[in-house]
Write a protein that holds these residues in place. Structure first.
Motif: not given
Length: 214
Positions: A160-174
């Motif tokens: 869950i934590k890893a997925t949420l970190f990737e969620f924010f990474a996608v928001l910023f990288s896009h």
């Protein structure tokens, strides 16, 4: 747009628990409610509209959402949900506290991204439509989050934590994170004022000049 928050509209429900402050909500409109009243909370929301349509009001703006749409609501954002005429809507929502991502740990993740989100220094699109370039990855992350949360196999909390970190990474990288300069400037001014007041309080017995406190 920054909307002044009314404390009477603050939602005080506890989402999840101390060890894992995240909760999934499956909602059917109008079976569960025809109107979710205007409110705000310190947690963040990540929603997938599974079926139907509904009307969201987010920061006093109206958004008609439909099946497939993803909805992102950051902390302190006023929002409500209305039934759209006689249509129904089914949605799944994860409500989570940013503290579960080590918000107070002084590393690059908290300083550059997570803390500023909590301090309303970044804004994001409220609605991510299927035609958005970021949509496929965000939708996949929503399903991944749902799988970890629902199946709860050994290590699911890490997932869950890893997925949420990737969620924010996608928001910023896009490029979906936009600086809210009004809040940033006000925050900077407040910090400078705090430094001056701290200096004055620590030097009350000394003669102070404007140059020293400027």
């Amino acid at each position: 747009m920054i909307v002044k928050k009314d404390l009477s509209l603050k939602e005080n429900n506890i989402h999840g628990d101390f060890l894992l402050p995240i909760m999934k909500y499956h909602c059917i409109v109008p079976e569960h409610f025809a109107l979710l009243p205007l409110h705000w909370h310190e947690e963040m929301e990540f929603t997938l509209i599974q079926e139907g349509t509904a009307l969201y009001h987010i920061n006093l703006e109206s958004y008609e959402v439909k099946a497939g749409d993803l909805i992102i609501i950051t902390p302190f954002i006023l929002h409500d949900i209305h039934q759209q005429t006689t249509s129904s809507m089914t949605s799944d929502t994860f409500v989570f506290n940013l503290s579960m991502l080590n918000l107070k740990t002084p590393d690059a993740c908290s300083i550059k991204y997570l803390s500023p989100i909590f301090e309303e220094q970044y804004t994001f699109p409220y609605i991510i439509h299927p035609e958005s370039p970021s949509y496929p990855r965000l939708l996949a992350l929503f399903h991944q989050l749902n799988s970890f949360y629902t199946k709860q196999k050994e290590g699911f909390e890490l997932g869950i934590k890893a997925t949420l970190f990737e969620f924010f990474a996608v928001l910023f990288s896009h490029g979906l994170a936009q600086k809210n300069y009004n809040v940033t400037l006000n925050s900077s001014h407040s910090e400078k004022l705090k430094l001056v007041l701290d200096y004055i309080s620590q030097n009350l017995n000394k003669p102070l000049s404007i140059k020293e406190t400027g």
